[in-house]
Design an enzyme around this catalytic site. Sequence first.
Site, PDB file in Angstrom:
ATOM      1  NE  ARG A  41      -4.329  -1.516   1.809  1.00  8.91           N
ATOM      2  CZ  ARG A  41      -5.264  -1.821   2.680  1.00  8.91           C
ATOM      3  NH1 ARG A  41      -5.045  -1.663   3.974  1.00  8.91           N
ATOM      4  NH2 ARG A  41      -6.430  -2.263   2.279  1.00  8.91           N
ATOM      5  CE  LYS A 201     -19.885 -14.484   9.003  1.00 11.00           C
ATOM      6  NZ  LYS A 201     -19.961 -13.191   9.715  1.00 11.00           N
ATOM      7  N   GLY A 352      -9.173  -8.566   1.051  1.00  9.44           N
ATOM      8  CA  GLY A 352      -7.980  -8.765   1.863  1.00  9.44           C
ATOM      9  C   GLY A 352      -7.379 -10.154   1.692  1.00  9.44           C
ATOM     10  N   GLY A 375     -13.172  -3.844   1.448  1.00  8.24           N
ATOM     11  CA  GLY A 375     -14.504  -3.327   1.752  1.00  8.24           C
ATOM     12  C   GLY A 375     -14.955  -2.277   0.749  1.00  8.24           C
TER      13      GLY A 375
HETATM   14  P1  ADP Z   1     -11.787 -11.589   1.107  1.00  7.62           P
HETATM   15  O1  ADP Z   1     -11.015 -11.087   2.309  1.00  7.62           O
HETATM   16  O2  ADP Z   1     -10.894 -11.847  -0.068  1.00  7.62           O
HETATM   17  O3  ADP Z   1     -12.975 -10.744   0.783  1.00  7.62           O
HETATM   18  P2  ADP Z   1     -13.317 -13.410   2.752  1.00  7.62           P
HETATM   19  O4  ADP Z   1     -12.854 -12.681   3.963  1.00  7.62           O
HETATM   20  O5  ADP Z   1     -14.735 -13.303   2.364  1.00  7.62           O
HETATM   21  O6  ADP Z   1     -12.370 -13.051   1.501  1.00  7.62           O
HETATM   22  O7  ADP Z   1     -13.047 -14.990   2.947  1.00  7.62           O
HETATM   23  C1  ADP Z   1     -11.774 -15.505   3.197  1.00  7.62           C
HETATM   24  C2  ADP Z   1     -11.845 -16.658   4.168  1.00  7.62           C
HETATM   25  O8  ADP Z   1     -12.763 -17.654   3.747  1.00  7.62           O
HETATM   26  C3  ADP Z   1     -10.494 -17.349   4.291  1.00  7.62           C
HETATM   27  O9  ADP Z   1     -10.027 -17.207   5.612  1.00  7.62           O
HETATM   28  C4  ADP Z   1     -10.783 -18.796   3.941  1.00  7.62           C
HETATM   29  O10 ADP Z   1     -10.091 -19.714   4.760  1.00  7.62           O
HETATM   30  C5  ADP Z   1     -12.277 -18.901   4.187  1.00  7.62           C
HETATM   31  N1  ADP Z   1     -12.882 -19.994   3.415  1.00  7.62           N
HETATM   32  C6  ADP Z   1     -12.914 -20.151   2.081  1.00  7.62           C
HETATM   33  N2  ADP Z   1     -13.516 -21.302   1.739  1.00  7.62           N
HETATM   34  C7  ADP Z   1     -13.873 -21.919   2.891  1.00  7.62           C
HETATM   35  C8  ADP Z   1     -14.551 -23.135   3.211  1.00  7.62           C
HETATM   36  N3  ADP Z   1     -14.962 -23.968   2.243  1.00  7.62           N
HETATM   37  N4  ADP Z   1     -14.764 -23.415   4.512  1.00  7.62           N
HETATM   38  C9  ADP Z   1     -14.346 -22.576   5.485  1.00  7.62           C
HETATM   39  N5  ADP Z   1     -13.722 -21.396   5.248  1.00  7.62           N
HETATM   40  C10 ADP Z   1     -13.490 -21.077   3.966  1.00  7.62           C
HETATM   41 MG    MG Z   2     -11.381 -11.260   4.441  1.00  9.00          MG
END
Ligand code: ADP
Ligand code: MG
Length: 396
Positions: A41, A201, A352, A375
């Site tokens: 960053r 989620k 992230g 976000g």
């Molecule tokens: P980002 O930060 O890229 O937006 P998220 O925070 O929504 O992504 O999700 C990332 C998390 O989701 C990671 O810590 C990963 O381990 C978890 N994850 C991905 N697939 C699964 C799964 N099938 N079961 C449990 N956790 C998962």
């Molecule tokens: Mg995340």
Amino acid sequence: MAKLTLGNLDVRGKRVLVRVDFNVPIEAGPFGRLVVSDDTRIRAALETLRTILEAGGRAILISHLGRPNGVPSARFSLAPVAKQLEALLKFPVKFASDTVGPAATAAVNSNTDVVLLENTRFATGETRNDPGFAARLAAFGDVFVNDAFGTAHRTHASNVGVTHCINRSAAGLLLEREISYLTRVTETPERPFVAILGGAKVSDKIGVIVNLLPKVDSLLIGGAMSYTFLKALGHSVGSSLVEYDRLDEALRLLEVAGGKIHLPEDHVVAGHISNDVDARVCEVIPDGMMGLDIGPLTCAAFKGKVLSARTVVWNGPMGVFELPSFAAGTQAMAEALAMATENDAVTIVGGGDSVAALTRGGYADTVTHVSTGGGAMLTFLEGNVLPGLAALSDQD
Ligand code: ADP
Ligand code: MG
């Protein structure tokens, strides 16, 4: 862009108050000294800073770091960032040990061309968007430049409040680039346009799905969020993560999607989340097992979609990529995006954890654009206004 940009400003001889996103990870380095462990960053802000300096302006930099909740502490100090910035910029950086106090005033009034003020969130007024605090920050600049895409979805004193107390407020080069890529892919995407969503989620990303569905040709869903959709369709998902309060919504989205949504057809499963478990591949998840990554058939199907796309947006890992046993799906998508980019598709990755996965795998330079905001990117993809952008002056 309809907003004023750095290119529209005359900064010669002016103090340019720049809101940067120096919210970087800090770790204890050699001899217990705190150091920046990932300077992505900081690097991302260099172009804007060099442009201001070359045009004869002085840069007064403000940023938050972490969540100190209004309480100053060494742990959340920007001092290590000042050192790293100086090394990258190859230019002296004066660090002020407070944000709007005597140290800040002295630094701003010194003859140094680059000044970094202490963490804006050491003041309680920052996240409350307190007008008094905003005015004190704004007094340090003749013009304002916002280059902090990562906080553009927040309404804080250092990115929104200041714009009410300063004459002209413009987007920096990084903010401008982030917005122009996101606008291009959501408004005039070259087709096929494929979005990939994954991560933890469904509830975090429902707004993105609703807004993107009408725009995309295909929406590939992996990660933990796919199990809520599979469950809604009546598939067995074992003990995979499911958001039971979202099943109806998931089903409704599948109905309106008209076949655009693609879900995993096989899975890497295990009894629990750990590296030393027996991970195996299956199409039907047995009771007591959790889906922790997309399987090889799904990888191939998703890869095929990505390789035929002209535009790809990706947020959210395909599995628990932090553990090597469940990282193959995320890596396969990174590879597919790299190949698509080589074939001149526009590929954008944000989030992230997604960006961490990409960087860790060595794929950060293989896509068109890696967003510096998680976000903020999701807020944009939901079709919502970014307050940090909306607050800037309109083009003359
Ligand atoms: P980002 O930060 O890229 O937006 P998220 O925070 O929504 O992504 O999700 C990332 C998390 O989701 C990671 O810590 C990963 O381990 C978890 N994850 C991905 N697939 C699964 C799964 N099938 N079961 C449990 N956790 C998962
Ligand atoms: Mg995340």
